[in-house]
Design a protein around this motif. Sequence first.
Motif, mmCIF file in Angstrom:
data_model
loop_
_atom_site.group_PDB
_atom_site.id
_atom_site.type_symbol
_atom_site.label_atom_id
_atom_site.label_comp_id
_atom_site.label_asym_id
_atom_site.label_seq_id
_atom_site.Cartn_x
_atom_site.Cartn_y
_atom_site.Cartn_z
ATOM 1 N N THR A 7 42.859 -47.160 -29.339
ATOM 2 C CA THR A 7 43.807 -46.497 -30.227
ATOM 3 C C THR A 7 43.353 -45.067 -30.485
ATOM 4 N N LEU A 8 44.332 -44.216 -30.737
ATOM 5 C CA LEU A 8 44.055 -42.809 -31.019
ATOM 6 C C LEU A 8 45.158 -42.269 -31.905
ATOM 7 N N GLU A 9 44.787 -41.816 -33.102
ATOM 8 C CA GLU A 9 45.729 -41.236 -34.052
ATOM 9 C C GLU A 9 46.946 -42.128 -34.260
ATOM 10 N N ALA A 34 34.581 -41.164 -23.829
ATOM 11 C CA ALA A 34 35.633 -41.919 -24.501
ATOM 12 C C ALA A 34 36.360 -41.039 -25.510
ATOM 13 N N VAL A 35 37.515 -41.527 -25.948
ATOM 14 C CA VAL A 35 38.279 -40.886 -27.019
ATOM 15 C C VAL A 35 38.766 -41.977 -27.962
ATOM 16 N N GLY A 36 39.186 -41.577 -29.153
ATOM 17 C CA GLY A 36 39.751 -42.528 -30.100
ATOM 18 C C GLY A 36 38.787 -43.655 -30.437
ATOM 19 N N SER A 37 39.336 -44.883 -30.469
ATOM 20 C CA SER A 37 38.529 -46.052 -30.839
ATOM 21 C C SER A 37 37.662 -46.569 -29.700
ATOM 22 N N ALA A 38 37.862 -46.057 -28.501
ATOM 23 C CA ALA A 38 37.124 -46.552 -27.336
ATOM 24 C C ALA A 38 35.652 -46.150 -27.400
ATOM 25 N N GLU A 39 34.808 -47.042 -26.924
ATOM 26 C CA GLU A 39 33.387 -46.732 -26.811
ATOM 27 C C GLU A 39 33.055 -46.163 -25.440
ATOM 28 N N ASP A 40 33.790 -46.631 -24.430
ATOM 29 C CA ASP A 40 33.559 -46.171 -23.063
ATOM 30 C C ASP A 40 34.837 -46.402 -22.261
ATOM 31 N N LEU A 41 35.314 -45.368 -21.578
ATOM 32 C CA LEU A 41 36.529 -45.494 -20.773
ATOM 33 C C LEU A 41 36.247 -45.436 -19.276
ATOM 34 N N TRP A 42 34.972 -45.408 -18.907
ATOM 35 C CA TRP A 42 34.581 -45.364 -17.497
ATOM 36 C C TRP A 42 34.255 -46.770 -16.996
ATOM 37 N N PHE A 43 34.971 -47.212 -15.980
ATOM 38 C CA PHE A 43 34.740 -48.534 -15.405
ATOM 39 C C PHE A 43 33.605 -48.506 -14.376
ATOM 40 N N ASP A 44 32.772 -49.532 -14.402
ATOM 41 C CA ASP A 44 31.824 -49.734 -13.306
ATOM 42 C C ASP A 44 32.577 -50.248 -12.080
ATOM 43 N N ASN A 45 33.561 -51.117 -12.348
ATOM 44 C CA ASN A 45 34.456 -51.623 -11.313
ATOM 45 C C ASN A 45 35.878 -51.587 -11.852
ATOM 46 N N ALA A 192 64.640 -32.528 -18.320
ATOM 47 C CA ALA A 192 63.612 -33.225 -19.081
ATOM 48 C C ALA A 192 63.317 -32.473 -20.381
ATOM 49 N N LYS A 193 62.580 -33.145 -21.262
ATOM 50 C CA LYS A 193 62.155 -32.529 -22.514
ATOM 51 C C LYS A 193 60.822 -31.831 -22.290
ATOM 52 N N PHE A 194 60.716 -30.585 -22.718
ATOM 53 C CA PHE A 194 59.501 -29.801 -22.502
ATOM 54 C C PHE A 194 58.536 -29.954 -23.668
ATOM 55 N N ILE A 195 57.246 -30.176 -23.355
ATOM 56 C CA ILE A 195 56.210 -30.286 -24.378
ATOM 57 C C ILE A 195 55.008 -29.447 -23.960
ATOM 58 N N CYS A 196 54.544 -28.593 -24.852
ATOM 59 C CA CYS A 196 53.327 -27.813 -24.624
ATOM 60 C C CYS A 196 52.217 -28.430 -25.466
ATOM 61 N N ARG A 197 51.207 -28.960 -24.789
ATOM 62 C CA ARG A 197 50.128 -29.661 -25.457
ATOM 63 C C ARG A 197 48.974 -28.722 -25.801
ATOM 64 N N SER A 198 48.251 -29.065 -26.852
ATOM 65 C CA SER A 198 47.111 -28.268 -27.301
ATOM 66 C C SER A 198 45.825 -28.719 -26.642
ATOM 67 N N PHE A 199 45.164 -27.813 -25.931
ATOM 68 C CA PHE A 199 43.871 -28.133 -25.328
ATOM 69 C C PHE A 199 42.823 -28.396 -26.404
ATOM 70 N N ALA A 200 42.880 -27.624 -27.482
ATOM 71 C CA ALA A 200 41.910 -27.759 -28.570
ATOM 72 C C ALA A 200 41.947 -29.145 -29.188
ATOM 73 N N ARG A 201 43.149 -29.716 -29.295
ATOM 74 C CA ARG A 201 43.289 -31.048 -29.886
ATOM 75 C C ARG A 201 43.032 -32.139 -28.857
ATOM 76 N N GLY A 202 43.034 -31.788 -27.568
ATOM 77 C CA GLY A 202 42.813 -32.782 -26.545
ATOM 78 C C GLY A 202 44.016 -33.646 -26.271
ATOM 79 N N ARG A 203 45.214 -33.178 -26.677
ATOM 80 C CA ARG A 203 46.425 -33.972 -26.473
ATOM 81 C C ARG A 203 47.573 -33.072 -26.055
#
Length: 203
Positions: A7-9, A34-45, A192-203
């Motif tokens: 989860t995130l925000e 990782a981000v948000g509630s995750a501890e690690d998002l990198w899979f070994d497999n 489509a709907k245009f969205i400009c995301r913030s790099f500073a916020r990471g989203r």
Amino acid sequence: MADIIYTLEGGVYLNITNKCPCNCAFCIRSKGDAVGSAEDLWFDNEPDFDEIKNAVDAFDFSNVNEAVFCGYGEPTNAYENLIKTAKYLKQINPDIKLRINTNGLSDLINNKPTAKEICSAIDVISVSLNDSNSEKYDKITRNIFPGKAYDAMLKFTRECVKCGNEVHMTVVDVINKEDIEKCREICEGIGAKFICRSFARGR
């Protein structure tokens, strides 16, 4: 095993693969493990469908309004698992709204047209437009399909719009304002709907 669901925000996200044909200059993966509630998002497999299903079953989706396929990889790199998981989530909670954050290169990744099937399983398609032309796109995404990725991404997005789904196109504010406006025009021309995301916020 890395986190498959996090989860995130207030949002719920599904991390189903670490594979991606891009190595974007601004990618959040370069900021940490990782981000948000995750501890690690990198899979070994890479997870198989049973492992993804087990993670879904262990998470309470009964009151979740929206879930997003977006982790430390391109979801369409795990195409079969993506479609299976989306359909399974709809079985668990028919009212859930599903979104995919994608680079739009699924047709090149999977060597077949994919927009129609993706749109049949997922409600909202958010495509990373990234920049205003092919040369700049290749430079910022550092993708493995130089010279053809940009056009493939635009074609995929148009096909999603034709399917009648809600379609977004996004850029990150690391590019200049002129190119952001050019991207807005490209996006609106596609429908489509245009969205400009913030790099500073990471989203």
